[in-house]
Design a protein around this motif. Structure first.
Motif, PDB file in Angstrom:
ATOM      1  N   SER A 189      11.829   5.330   9.541  1.00 15.44           N
ATOM      2  CA  SER A 189      12.447   5.099   8.232  1.00 15.44           C
ATOM      3  C   SER A 189      11.495   4.321   7.332  1.00 15.44           C
ATOM      4  O   SER A 189      10.355   4.014   7.704  1.00 15.44           O
ATOM      5  N   GLY A 190      11.994   3.985   6.144  1.00 14.76           N
ATOM      6  CA  GLY A 190      11.192   3.227   5.196  1.00 14.76           C
ATOM      7  C   GLY A 190      10.227   4.099   4.423  1.00 14.76           C
ATOM      8  O   GLY A 190      10.189   5.319   4.580  1.00 14.76           O
ATOM      9  N   LYS A 191       9.446   3.462   3.570  1.00 22.28           N
ATOM     10  CA  LYS A 191       8.476   4.177   2.751  1.00 22.28           C
ATOM     11  C   LYS A 191       7.204   4.447   3.546  1.00 22.28           C
ATOM     12  O   LYS A 191       6.828   3.672   4.414  1.00 22.28           O
ATOM     13  N   LEU A 192       6.554   5.547   3.216  1.00 21.10           N
ATOM     14  CA  LEU A 192       5.268   5.834   3.844  1.00 21.10           C
ATOM     15  C   LEU A 192       4.228   4.876   3.283  1.00 21.10           C
ATOM     16  O   LEU A 192       4.126   4.712   2.068  1.00 21.10           O
ATOM     17  N   PRO A 193       3.439   4.241   4.147  1.00 26.54           N
ATOM     18  CA  PRO A 193       2.410   3.321   3.645  1.00 26.54           C
ATOM     19  C   PRO A 193       1.315   4.082   2.904  1.00 26.54           C
ATOM     20  O   PRO A 193       0.890   5.159   3.337  1.00 26.54           O
ATOM     21  N   SER A 194       0.865   3.513   1.804  1.00 27.04           N
ATOM     22  CA  SER A 194      -0.189   4.163   1.020  1.00 27.04           C
ATOM     23  C   SER A 194      -1.494   4.245   1.793  1.00 27.04           C
ATOM     24  O   SER A 194      -2.373   5.044   1.464  1.00 27.04           O
ATOM     25  N   THR A 195      -1.602   3.425   2.863  1.00 25.05           N
ATOM     26  CA  THR A 195      -2.832   3.426   3.665  1.00 25.05           C
ATOM     27  C   THR A 195      -3.093   4.757   4.353  1.00 25.05           C
ATOM     28  O   THR A 195      -4.219   5.012   4.797  1.00 25.05           O
ATOM     29  N   ILE A 196      -2.068   5.606   4.440  1.00 20.82           N
ATOM     30  CA  ILE A 196      -2.298   6.941   5.011  1.00 20.82           C
ATOM     31  C   ILE A 196      -3.383   7.662   4.212  1.00 20.82           C
ATOM     32  O   ILE A 196      -4.136   8.480   4.748  1.00 20.82           O
ATOM     33  N   GLY A 197      -3.483   7.332   2.942  1.00 27.44           N
ATOM     34  CA  GLY A 197      -4.498   7.951   2.095  1.00 27.44           C
ATOM     35  C   GLY A 197      -5.919   7.637   2.507  1.00 27.44           C
ATOM     36  O   GLY A 197      -6.871   8.269   2.025  1.00 27.44           O
ATOM     37  N   LYS A 198      -6.101   6.675   3.415  1.00 27.48           N
ATOM     38  CA  LYS A 198      -7.438   6.337   3.910  1.00 27.48           C
ATOM     39  C   LYS A 198      -7.859   7.226   5.081  1.00 27.48           C
ATOM     40  O   LYS A 198      -9.017   7.188   5.497  1.00 27.48           O
ATOM     41  N   LEU A 199      -6.921   7.995   5.594  1.00 29.66           N
ATOM     42  CA  LEU A 199      -7.198   8.831   6.768  1.00 29.66           C
ATOM     43  C   LEU A 199      -7.813  10.157   6.319  1.00 29.66           C
ATOM     44  O   LEU A 199      -7.218  11.228   6.437  1.00 29.66           O
ATOM     45  N   THR A 200      -9.012  10.082   5.806  1.00 30.90           N
ATOM     46  CA  THR A 200      -9.618  11.244   5.146  1.00 30.90           C
ATOM     47  C   THR A 200     -10.019  12.355   6.112  1.00 30.90           C
ATOM     48  O   THR A 200     -10.383  13.445   5.679  1.00 30.90           O
TER      49      THR A 200
END
Length: 641
Positions: free
Chosen positions: A314-325
């Motif tokens: 649950s909860g919001k997806l962390p924006s840090t996923i965007g670092k997983l290039t």
């Protein structure tokens, strides 16, 4: 071919070649042990043991046997069912029989490979525990039964143990592994082992590969697993493992693959997951994980596939996923994620699959996603996005699959869809309306089209026939009118474009069913045909008996008349026939009621008559009710005049 199998076959080919270097006379004890093994083999179709003759020297003449140059003792016995032949092609063969306990007399044996023989049965002899020099033991892909021998605890030099894909069972004692400190690969997958995952696995500090998937292991993941610093591959999937993912797992900095899917694991994904800096593949799906995704997940510099679907996250997806290039695939469907889709996803330039379906995401789709030119599959279905319209920036993407079911789309289909190369399109359960446009015939890449549960109200345009690659069509629950025959007679590119499934139920289609439906090329391989709840007329075409692949036929509430064609009895794969609430007359053909695969049959609410033919499958009386002329089991007996 699985790369691990290929690697093993190549390494064992090396072992086989060693046997050519050994030429001293075979030790008598070893020769008798091997001959006893051969006597236990009842079938050897490829003659893997043909060269094993009592009149020849096992060290010189016997294929698959390698000996020590000085003592004549057997070091290697390698007769796998999958190996490289002289022409460098893979040979796949089998062998039937049981494992002789005399193999335990090969006291200098280092390598024993009887894998992939498919038909070795019986238990693993406990005598194998006497092979104190054994370093490689491969018995995988057979039909062996019984427990993992407790005597294996004596195999102190063992480096690789593979007994996967058998019928082995029982609790694996922790004592078996306590002293196997040289073990680098352990494969117990695809068996019936039960009980807890042995805690002693935490002592196997040389382990690089641990595969126990597809068993009945229960209990929790041992905390000591974090001590296995050399681990590169863990597969504990498809078991009954519960408890949490231990924090200690973050210490596995060499880990490349982590599969924990299809278990009953609870708790949160530990923040220590950031320690898995070598991880490429992570699959935690089909569990009971809850809580939010830790922001530390953005510290996985090599991750390619992240599969978390079917949990309770649950909860919001962390924006840090965007670092997983390095990510190529995200599967987060069927969780409880909320909030907006992070715009940081624009950095995932290698992403090919993004599946966020069946969550609670809201707000607009970030237009930054248009930068993902490698993206092939986008599934945001069953989220309260309130889209109103399909974002036009999607036309700039190179999508193969687009699924936006129940996302609040309204109005007409946008014509820019014709400029895309979309093959799989699902816009079902939205508020789309108007006519089914003529230009849909220009979407010639379509192989799957689902526009069901919308408000379309027109006939099927003639241009529909141009969808020569279409194989799955679902238009149910609209207000479509006219004849449906244009669908059945569409073009195909044999075998591509032949229908797999059609669902046109709950519309306003009229007229008779195409009498030549069974001869239409596009219908040659159809498996499921559902036309229920349309005001059709006429009878059930006899040519349906030519639809040899048909498994499901649903024609409920169509106003059909005439007889049930006995030709349906030729469709041997039929498992479901629903013909209820029509105006069918005459008898029930015995050929139809006795179809060998028939499991569901319903002709209730018709005008059928006569005795219900004797049949082997049990059907409820409700399947025949409402036909006042029918009699015989399971209805009341017929009255004889």
């Amino acid at each position: 071919m699985d790369i691990s199998i290929l690697r093993k076959v190549l390494s064992l080919t090396f072992f086989l070649s060693l046997s050519l270097l050994f030429s001293d006379a075979c030790h008598e004890v070893d020769r008798e042990a091997l001959l006893h093994f051969k006597r236990n083999i009842i079938a050897d179709p490829s003659k893997l043991l043909r060269s094993w003759s009592s009149s020849s020297d096992c060290c010189i003449s016997w294929e698959g046997v390698g000996c020590d140059t000085t003592s004549g003792r057997v070091l290697n016995l390698t007769r796998p069912g999958l190996f490289i032949g002289n022409d460098e092609f893979f040979i796949d063969t089998s062998m039937s029989g049981t494992l002789s306990p005399y193999l335990g007399n090969l006291s200098f044996l280092q390598v024993l490979d009887l894998s992939n023989l498919k038909d070795l049965k019986g238990p693993i002899p406990s005598e194998l525990g006497k092979l104190s020099h054994l370093t490689h033991l491969f018995l995988d892909t057979n039909q062996l039964k019984g427990p993992l021998p407790f005597t294996f605890r004596h195999l102190h030099r063992l480096k690789k143990l593979h007994v996967s894909d058998n019928f082995l069972s029982g609790v694996v004692s922790p004592s078996v592994f306590e002293s196997l400190t040289s073990l680098s690969e352990l494969g117990l997958a695809g068996n019936h082992f039960s009980g807890s995952v042995p805690t002693s696995i935490g002592n196997l500090t040389s382990l690089t590969k641990l595969d126990i998937h597809g068993n009945h292991f229960s209990g929790s993941i041992p905390y000591g697993i974090g001590k296995l610093k050399s681990l590169k591959y863990i597969d504990l999937s498809e078991n009954h493992i519960s408890g949490i993912i231990p924090e200690s797992i973050g210490g596995l900095s060499e880990l490349v693959l982590l599969y924990l899917n299809q278990n009953q694991i609870t708790g949160m994904i530990p923040s220590s997951i950031s320690g898995l800096t070598s991880l490429y593949y992570c699959r935690l799906s089909e569990n009971k994980l809850k809580g939010s995704l830790p922001s530390s997940i953005g510290k996985l510099p090599n991750i390619q596939r992240l599969i978390l679907e079917n949990n309770r996250l649950s909860g919001k997806l962390p924006s840090t996923i965007g670092k997983l290039t390095t990510l190529t695939d995200i599967f987060f469907s069927n969780n409880h994620f909320t909030g907006k889709i992070p715009s940081s996803f624009e950095n995932l330039l290698n992403l090919q699959t993004l599946d966020l379906s069946r969550n609670r995401f809201s707000g607009k789709i970030p237009p930054q996603l248009s930068k993902l030119q490698s993206l092939q599959s986008l599934d945001l279905s069953f989220n309260p996005l309130g889209l109103v319209y399909i974002p036009k920036f999607i036309s700039k993407m190179k999508l193969f699959r687009l699924k936006l079911a129940k996302t609040g789309i309204e109005g007409h289909l946008p014509k820019w869809l014709t400029s895309t190369s979309i093959s799989i399109l699902d816009l079902s359960s939205n508020g789309l309306n108007g006519k089914l446009p003529h230009w849909i015939g220009n979407m010639t890449n379509l192989s799957f089209l689902n526009l069901s549960n919308n408000g379309f109200h027109s006939s099927i345009p003639a241009e529909f026939k141009n969808l020569s690659l279409l194989m799955d069509l679902d238009l149910h629950s609209n207000m479509l009118t006219g004849h449906m025959n244009v669908i059945f007679s569409k073009e195909s590119q044999n075998p591509l474009g032949q229908f797999n499934s059609i669902d046109l139920s709950n519309n306003m289609f009229s007229g008779p069913i195409d009498k030549n439906i069974g001869d239409r090329p596009a219908m040659a391989t159809i498996k499921s045909l559902t036309l229920s709840h349309n005001p059709l007329s006429g009878g059930i075409p006899e040519s349906m008996g030519k639809l040899s692949e048909l498994q499901i036929l649903k024609l409920m509430g169509n106003g059909l008349s005439g007889k049930i064609p006995m030709e349906l009895g030729n469709v041997e794969k039929l498992s479901t026939i629903i013909l209820s609430r029509n105006e069918l007359r005459g008898n029930i053909p015995k050929q139809v009621l006795n179809l060998i695969n028939l499991k569901e049959f319903n002709v209730s609410g018709n005008l059928l008559s006569g005795m219900i033919p004797p049949h082997k499958t049990t059907f409820p009386a409700s399947a025949f009710l409402g036909n006042h002329g029918l009699c015989g089991p399971p209805l009341p007996p017929c009255k004889h005049s």
